[in-house]
Design a protein around this motif. Structure first.
Motif, mmCIF file in Angstrom:
data_model
loop_
_atom_site.group_PDB
_atom_site.id
_atom_site.type_symbol
_atom_site.label_atom_id
_atom_site.label_comp_id
_atom_site.label_asym_id
_atom_site.label_seq_id
_atom_site.Cartn_x
_atom_site.Cartn_y
_atom_site.Cartn_z
ATOM 1 N N TRP A 67 0.839 -1.202 0.000
ATOM 2 C CA TRP A 67 0.000 0.000 0.000
ATOM 3 C C TRP A 67 0.874 1.253 0.000
ATOM 4 O O TRP A 67 0.646 2.211 -0.756
ATOM 5 N N GLY A 68 1.885 1.249 0.853
ATOM 6 C CA GLY A 68 2.792 2.395 0.931
ATOM 7 C C GLY A 68 3.543 2.630 -0.360
ATOM 8 O O GLY A 68 3.762 3.781 -0.777
ATOM 9 N N TRP A 69 3.924 1.533 -1.031
ATOM 10 C CA TRP A 69 4.634 1.664 -2.301
ATOM 11 C C TRP A 69 3.736 2.279 -3.370
ATOM 12 O O TRP A 69 4.178 3.106 -4.180
ATOM 13 N N ARG A 70 2.478 1.895 -3.391
ATOM 14 C CA ARG A 70 1.544 2.468 -4.364
ATOM 15 C C ARG A 70 1.384 3.967 -4.158
ATOM 16 O O ARG A 70 1.351 4.734 -5.124
ATOM 17 N N ILE A 71 1.301 4.374 -2.909
ATOM 18 C CA ILE A 71 1.174 5.798 -2.610
ATOM 19 C C ILE A 71 2.435 6.537 -3.056
ATOM 20 O O ILE A 71 2.368 7.607 -3.661
ATOM 21 N N GLY A 72 3.604 5.952 -2.770
ATOM 22 C CA GLY A 72 4.861 6.574 -3.160
ATOM 23 C C GLY A 72 4.999 6.706 -4.665
ATOM 24 O O GLY A 72 5.445 7.744 -5.178
ATOM 25 N N ALA A 73 4.610 5.648 -5.388
ATOM 26 C CA ALA A 73 4.705 5.675 -6.846
ATOM 27 C C ALA A 73 3.747 6.710 -7.433
ATOM 28 O O ALA A 73 4.074 7.403 -8.408
ATOM 29 N N TYR A 74 2.564 6.837 -6.829
ATOM 30 C CA TYR A 74 1.571 7.805 -7.301
ATOM 31 C C TYR A 74 2.026 9.226 -6.994
ATOM 32 O O TYR A 74 1.972 10.105 -7.860
ATOM 33 N N PHE A 75 2.517 9.452 -5.799
ATOM 34 C CA PHE A 75 2.923 10.801 -5.398
ATOM 35 C C PHE A 75 4.144 11.274 -6.187
ATOM 36 O O PHE A 75 4.264 12.458 -6.506
ATOM 37 N N CYS A 77 4.810 10.589 -9.207
ATOM 38 C CA CYS A 77 4.421 10.691 -10.626
ATOM 39 C C CYS A 77 4.927 9.544 -11.494
ATOM 40 O O CYS A 77 4.938 9.651 -12.726
ATOM 41 N N MET A 78 5.352 8.424 -10.882
ATOM 42 C CA MET A 78 5.730 7.266 -11.679
ATOM 43 C C MET A 78 4.499 6.602 -12.275
ATOM 44 O O MET A 78 4.593 5.884 -13.265
ATOM 45 N N THR A 79 3.354 6.812 -11.633
ATOM 46 C CA THR A 79 2.078 6.360 -12.179
ATOM 47 C C THR A 79 1.014 7.412 -11.872
ATOM 48 O O THR A 79 1.073 8.070 -10.831
ATOM 49 N N ASP A 80 0.071 7.571 -12.789
ATOM 50 C CA ASP A 80 -1.017 8.529 -12.588
ATOM 51 C C ASP A 80 -2.273 7.861 -12.044
ATOM 52 O O ASP A 80 -3.286 8.528 -11.819
ATOM 53 N N LYS A 81 -2.206 6.543 -11.840
ATOM 54 C CA LYS A 81 -3.377 5.821 -11.361
ATOM 55 C C LYS A 81 -3.473 5.926 -9.842
ATOM 56 O O LYS A 81 -2.541 5.569 -9.118
ATOM 57 N N TYR A 82 -4.619 6.384 -9.351
ATOM 58 C CA TYR A 82 -4.823 6.566 -7.912
ATOM 59 C C TYR A 82 -4.754 5.209 -7.203
ATOM 60 O O TYR A 82 -5.354 4.230 -7.661
ATOM 61 N N PRO A 83 -4.027 5.135 -6.082
ATOM 62 C CA PRO A 83 -3.877 3.857 -5.375
ATOM 63 C C PRO A 83 -5.169 3.391 -4.708
ATOM 64 O O PRO A 83 -5.904 4.199 -4.136
ATOM 65 N N PRO A 84 -5.463 2.095 -4.777
ATOM 66 C CA PRO A 84 -6.684 1.561 -4.146
ATOM 67 C C PRO A 84 -6.517 1.420 -2.634
ATOM 68 O O PRO A 84 -5.395 1.325 -2.122
ATOM 69 N N PHE A 85 -7.626 1.389 -1.924
ATOM 70 C CA PHE A 85 -7.613 1.204 -0.475
ATOM 71 C C PHE A 85 -7.647 -0.294 -0.168
ATOM 72 O O PHE A 85 -8.679 -0.838 0.233
ATOM 73 N N THR A 86 -6.543 -0.953 -0.327
ATOM 74 C CA THR A 86 -6.492 -2.390 -0.047
ATOM 75 C C THR A 86 -5.067 -2.844 0.230
ATOM 76 O O THR A 86 -4.105 -2.265 -0.293
ATOM 77 N N LEU A 87 -4.940 -3.894 1.027
ATOM 78 C CA LEU A 87 -3.650 -4.502 1.313
ATOM 79 C C LEU A 87 -3.294 -5.551 0.262
ATOM 80 O O LEU A 87 -2.133 -5.967 0.161
ATOM 81 N N LYS A 88 -4.285 -5.963 -0.508
ATOM 82 C CA LYS A 88 -4.092 -7.071 -1.440
ATOM 83 C C LYS A 88 -3.482 -6.618 -2.762
ATOM 84 O O LYS A 88 -3.546 -5.450 -3.131
ATOM 85 N N SER A 89 -2.913 -7.580 -3.469
ATOM 86 C CA SER A 89 -2.364 -7.319 -4.792
ATOM 87 C C SER A 89 -3.517 -7.120 -5.786
ATOM 88 O O SER A 89 -4.487 -7.876 -5.783
ATOM 89 N N THR A 90 -3.405 -6.079 -6.611
ATOM 90 C CA THR A 90 -4.449 -5.774 -7.596
ATOM 91 C C THR A 90 -3.795 -5.528 -8.959
ATOM 92 O O THR A 90 -2.604 -5.800 -9.143
#
Length: 211
Positions: A67-75, A77-90
């Protein structure tokens, strides 16, 4: 790797307005982080007495890192996709995978409790600190590159992913989720984009469409 990045989101990151969009994530992660801290401690003792790391604790800790990695990647700008609220792999382009260890070393768990394992990790901590400085610079410059070029530099992305993966491996080793000593970053390469999720996956991190 994301071929094109949003200049608008890069600008909103610099201002900064994007931080407001991820505030709800921070509140949730803060609460889960407290739970994960106790799970990590209990997990080490569970290994000492049973020789196995509790799967539920592992799911929480790995999920928190994911989850933390998704937020970091989004913030960053490595990805423009908003991170989901989940602990699971998506199917989110920034993801993290971990291979479950069926049996764990009681001896290493005991050495963790007595602080011996931390001594073994001292060389890694020094390298991690230096790599972290480089990664922070890459994040800062990368956002401005997106603003002017509309594309995130792949070389910067590789540095950031290497730092995130290195951090994850050190922490999972220290907390006895794995007994495999973490490799030094120059002995490892950024993995290819993983295939469809399986029951067991290797320790890897991705960002963008493929890495």
């Amino acid at each position: 790797h994301q071929e094109k990045s949003s200049r608008l989101w890069a600008l909103l990151t610099i201002i900064p307005i994007k931080i407001l969009a991820i505030l709800p994530h921070f509140f949730v992660l803060m609460l889960l982080g407290i739970v994960a801290m106790f799970a990590g401690i209990l997990g080490v003792f569970a290994v000492v007495f049973t020789g196995k790391y509790p799967q539920s604790f592992e799911n929480l800790i790995v999920g928190l890192y994911r989850w933390g990695w998704r937020i970091g990647a989004y913030f960053s700008c490595m990805t423009d996709k908003y991170p989901p609220f989940t602990l699971k792999s998506t199917d989110h382009p920034a993801d993290l995978a971990f291979q479950h260890q069926e049996k764990s070393s009681r001896l290493w768990a005991l050495l963790t409790i007595f602080g011996i394992k931390m001594i073994v990790l001292i060389p890694h901590m020094i390298i991690l600190m230096c790599l972290g400085i480089v990664a922070e610079i890459a994040v800062f410059i990368g956002i401005f590159v997106v603003l002017f070029a509309g594309k995130y530099p792949q070389s910067f992305e590789k540095v950031i992913i290497a730092y995130a993966k290195y951090t994850f491996r050190i922490n999972t080793y220290f907390w006895c989720l794995t007994d495999k000593y973490p490799p030094f970053p120059w002995k490892d390469e950024v993995p290819e984009a993983p295939q469809a999720p399986k029951a067991q996956e290797d320790s890897s991190i991705k960002a963008g469409e493929s890495v």
